[in-house]
Enzyme design. Structure first.
Site, PDB file in Angstrom:
ATOM      1  N   TYR A 273       0.912  -1.284  -0.178  1.00  0.00           N
ATOM      2  CA  TYR A 273       0.175  -0.142   0.110  1.00  0.00           C
ATOM      3  C   TYR A 273       0.662   1.232   0.027  1.00  0.00           C
ATOM      4  O   TYR A 273       0.310   2.293  -0.557  1.00  0.00           O
ATOM      5  CB  TYR A 273      -1.096  -0.014   1.247  1.00  0.00           C
ATOM      6  CG  TYR A 273      -2.303   1.051   0.994  1.00  0.00           C
ATOM      7  CD1 TYR A 273      -3.094   0.568  -0.214  1.00  0.00           C
ATOM      8  CD2 TYR A 273      -2.409   1.946   1.626  1.00  0.00           C
ATOM      9  CE1 TYR A 273      -4.259   1.317  -0.458  1.00  0.00           C
ATOM     10  CE2 TYR A 273      -3.606   2.750   1.468  1.00  0.00           C
ATOM     11  CZ  TYR A 273      -4.637   2.480   0.432  1.00  0.00           C
ATOM     12  OH  TYR A 273      -5.546   3.240   0.137  1.00  0.00           O
TER      13      TYR A 273
ATOM     14  N   LYS B  26      -3.370   8.423   2.844  1.00  0.00           N
ATOM     15  CA  LYS B  26      -4.593   8.206   3.423  1.00  0.00           C
ATOM     16  C   LYS B  26      -4.764   8.765   5.027  1.00  0.00           C
ATOM     17  O   LYS B  26      -5.486   9.242   5.420  1.00  0.00           O
ATOM     18  CB  LYS B  26      -5.094   6.747   3.354  1.00  0.00           C
ATOM     19  CG  LYS B  26      -5.537   6.355   1.993  1.00  0.00           C
ATOM     20  CD  LYS B  26      -6.465   6.986   1.442  1.00  0.00           C
ATOM     21  CE  LYS B  26      -7.034   6.228  -0.111  1.00  0.00           C
ATOM     22  NZ  LYS B  26      -7.954   6.943  -0.683  1.00  0.00           N
TER      23      LYS B  26
HETATM   24  N1  LIG Z   1     -10.887  -0.825  -3.896  1.00  0.00           N
HETATM   25  C1  LIG Z   1     -10.331  -0.849  -2.696  1.00  0.00           C
HETATM   26  O1  LIG Z   1     -10.000  -1.793  -1.953  1.00  0.00           O
HETATM   27  C2  LIG Z   1     -10.607   0.478  -1.672  1.00  0.00           C
HETATM   28  C3  LIG Z   1     -10.681   0.311  -0.478  1.00  0.00           C
HETATM   29  C4  LIG Z   1     -10.362   1.187   0.566  1.00  0.00           C
HETATM   30  C5  LIG Z   1     -10.532   2.756  -0.157  1.00  0.00           C
HETATM   31  N2  LIG Z   1     -10.678   2.739  -1.494  1.00  0.00           N
HETATM   32  C6  LIG Z   1     -10.544   4.115  -2.211  1.00  0.00           C
HETATM   33  O2  LIG Z   1     -11.894   4.164  -2.729  1.00  0.00           O
HETATM   34  C7  LIG Z   1     -11.787   5.410  -3.699  1.00  0.00           C
HETATM   35  C8  LIG Z   1     -12.281   4.775  -5.028  1.00  0.00           C
HETATM   36  O3  LIG Z   1     -11.485   4.031  -5.399  1.00  0.00           O
HETATM   37  P1  LIG Z   1     -12.300   2.571  -6.014  1.00  0.00           P
HETATM   38  O4  LIG Z   1     -11.660   1.506  -5.597  1.00  0.00           O
HETATM   39  O5  LIG Z   1     -13.618   3.066  -6.209  1.00  0.00           O
HETATM   40  O6  LIG Z   1     -11.817   2.435  -7.658  1.00  0.00           O
HETATM   41  P2  LIG Z   1     -12.072   3.307  -9.084  1.00  0.00           P
HETATM   42  O7  LIG Z   1     -11.003   2.943 -10.006  1.00  0.00           O
HETATM   43  O8  LIG Z   1     -13.233   2.765  -9.319  1.00  0.00           O
HETATM   44  O9  LIG Z   1     -12.279   4.840  -8.608  1.00  0.00           O
HETATM   45  C9  LIG Z   1     -11.110   5.620  -8.728  1.00  0.00           C
HETATM   46  C10 LIG Z   1     -11.919   7.008  -9.052  1.00  0.00           C
HETATM   47  O10 LIG Z   1     -10.670   7.774  -9.104  1.00  0.00           O
HETATM   48  C11 LIG Z   1     -10.824   8.660  -9.978  1.00  0.00           C
HETATM   49  N3  LIG Z   1      -9.730   9.560 -10.589  1.00  0.00           N
HETATM   50  C12 LIG Z   1      -8.245   9.292 -10.583  1.00  0.00           C
HETATM   51  N4  LIG Z   1      -7.540  10.282 -11.026  1.00  0.00           N
HETATM   52  C13 LIG Z   1      -8.246  11.225 -10.974  1.00  0.00           C
HETATM   53  C14 LIG Z   1      -8.290  12.845 -11.377  1.00  0.00           C
HETATM   54  N5  LIG Z   1      -7.038  13.274 -11.793  1.00  0.00           N
HETATM   55  N6  LIG Z   1      -9.393  13.454 -11.384  1.00  0.00           N
HETATM   56  C15 LIG Z   1     -10.482  12.867 -11.224  1.00  0.00           C
HETATM   57  N7  LIG Z   1     -10.721  11.749 -10.803  1.00  0.00           N
HETATM   58  C16 LIG Z   1      -9.592  11.071 -10.722  1.00  0.00           C
HETATM   59  C17 LIG Z   1     -10.910   7.698 -11.334  1.00  0.00           C
HETATM   60  O11 LIG Z   1     -11.372   8.386 -12.463  1.00  0.00           O
HETATM   61  C18 LIG Z   1     -11.973   6.729 -10.739  1.00  0.00           C
HETATM   62  O12 LIG Z   1     -13.189   7.157 -10.955  1.00  0.00           O
HETATM   63  C19 LIG Z   1     -10.248   5.617  -3.642  1.00  0.00           C
HETATM   64  O13 LIG Z   1     -10.342   6.850  -2.766  1.00  0.00           O
HETATM   65  C20 LIG Z   1      -9.652   4.431  -3.121  1.00  0.00           C
HETATM   66  O14 LIG Z   1      -8.363   4.778  -2.545  1.00  0.00           O
HETATM   67  C21 LIG Z   1     -10.490   1.789  -2.213  1.00  0.00           C
END
Ligand SMILES: NC(=O)c1ccc[n+]([C@@H]2O[C@H](COP(=O)([O-])OP(=O)(O)OC[C@H]3O[C@@H](n4cnc5c(N)ncnc54)[C@H](O)[C@@H]3O)[C@@H](O)[C@H]2O)c1
Length: 352
Positions: A253, A260
């Site tokens: 990570y 985060k």
């Molecule tokens: N997937 C997991 O296991 C997990 C767990 C905990 C937290 N998260 C967090 O959840 C959030 C969403 O991620 P996800 O897992 O749904 O993946 P995802 O890929 O579906 O979503 C990530 C989003 O970030 C956007 N993004 C990236 N760069 C960008 C930019 N310059 N401008 C605007 N948008 C931008 C992408 O377009 C995408 O829509 C993130 O903050 C991620 O760290 C994910």
């Protein structure tokens, strides 16, 4: 049932994995779902279900390892489907909820890339509870995936938002101010770190990689709050997505954990600053979910296995689990809860 194989992969060209010089394709079926894996000799590959990409491997050692990783993702996918009620199996539709607890509320959802995104789980839940939502998409390439979802949500506002493009964030809030005048919630569900920064040790991260990671994954939430504040005249709720790797050292990570941690800390300061105006601020901390962002984290399948084995509930979370819990916090019933990092992880974070 990790380890128990459900899928029977057949090579499209009759060659065993690793043979031949071109991209190889493999197919398997599960009920009415067709699963396909393609793997390139240099270790890149994709998993598709009924033509929709659900996993990607970009840096496997070779084609054989890429196939193994994707076949494992496919097993996870079907195991999850086996425990889901039949009514949910092939549907991404907005759930039917009778109590329109968020009726009259309007919010902005940033971070829908596709129907696996956590932001989509949130958007579905807010909508199911009666809220109206505005939605953004990253760029023209992403638009074709987001537009149909925005239609499903009856989103009256759909706008491009790449936080690296000057003025786009302001334009979204200006449009909301013009059309809605007020705003009740914002869901910030975006993060980004360049591969070189994310895949290396924290000790080695270059300044550029660090700044980009912090900028997109942390500062943009503060800026969205800044732009939302004048529109939340009657109070509101701001949400961002975080992960347990901010608190504990989670393998792979790396620098995202640092970002985060900063994000969760920002949530507390922002909650203190905005609380007197009735604006609440939360970080939502889901357990691991196989989204596109997650595909950038090496050995993500191992993280899923560990989460499932160790969480008291012995289950992985879904984007719908995250969505409904987030929507609950936007309800007036949660008006005295703020500054939280809420774990939606089956209790994983309480275990040693
Ligand atoms: N997937 C997991 O296991 C997990 C767990 C905990 C937290 N998260 C967090 O959840 C959030 C969403 O991620 P996800 O897992 O749904 O993946 P995802 O890929 O579906 O979503 C990530 C989003 O970030 C956007 N993004 C990236 N760069 C960008 C930019 N310059 N401008 C605007 N948008 C931008 C992408 O377009 C995408 O829509 C993130 O903050 C991620 O760290 C994910």
């Amino acid at each position: 049932m990790p380890g128990k194989k459900t899928l029977d992969w057949k090579s499209k060209d009759g060659l065993a994995v690793g043979k031949g010089a071109t991209v190889q394709e493999f197919v398997a079926t599960f009920g009415d779902q067709n699963l396909e894996i393609d793997v390139a000799p240099w270790g890149e590959g994709h998993l598709r279900v009924n033509g929709k990409k659900i996993a990607h491997v970009g840096d496997a050692k070779d084609r054989r390892q890429a196939f193994r990783n994707l076949a494992k993702s496919a097993e996870h996918y079907v195991q999850e489907k086996l425990v889901e009620p039949a009514s949910k199996r092939s549907s991404s539709m907005i759930p039917a909820v009778k109590a329109k607890l968020l009726e009259g509320k309007r919010g902005l959802i940033v971070g829908i890339a596709n129907d696996q995104s956590i932001a989509w789980g949130c958007a579905k839940a807010f909508r199911a509870f009666g809220a109206e939502v505005a939605v953004t998409y990253l760029n023209e390439k992403a638009k074709k995936y987001v537009e149909p979802l925005a239609r499903e949500l009856d989103a009256p506002i759909l706008m491009p938002l790449d936080v690296n493009v000057p003025g786009q964030m302001e334009a979204v809030f200006e449009r909301i101010a013009k059309e809605w005048r007020t705003l009740d919630f914002v869901v910030h569900s975006i993060a980004f770190s360049p591969k070189a920064a994310l895949h290396g040790r924290v000790v080695d991260v270059e300044r550029d990689g660090f700044l980009t990671t912090m900028d997109v994954s942390c500062w943009t939430f503060m800026r969205m709050a800044h732009l939302a504040e004048p529109l939340m005249r009657k109070g509101g709720t701001l949400f961002t997505m975080t992960y347990y790797g901010s608190q504990m050292v989670v393998k792979n990570y790396n620098i995202m954990g640092v970002a985060k941690a900063a994000l969760e800390c920002a949530v507390r300061y922002m909650a203190a600053e905005l609380g007197p105006k009735g604006i609440r601020v939360h970080a939502i901390s889901p357990g691991p979910l196989a989204t596109r962002a997650a595909s950038g984290i090496p050995e993500f399948d191992a993280l899923l296995d560990k989460a499932k084995g160790k969480a008291p509930t012995r289950s992985l979370v879904s984007i719908d689990d995250v969505g409904v819990a987030t929507a609950f916090l936007a309800h007036d019933a949660a008006r005295l809860i703020t500054g939280e990092t809420l774990y939606i992880d089956g209790g994983y974070h309480i275990m040693d």
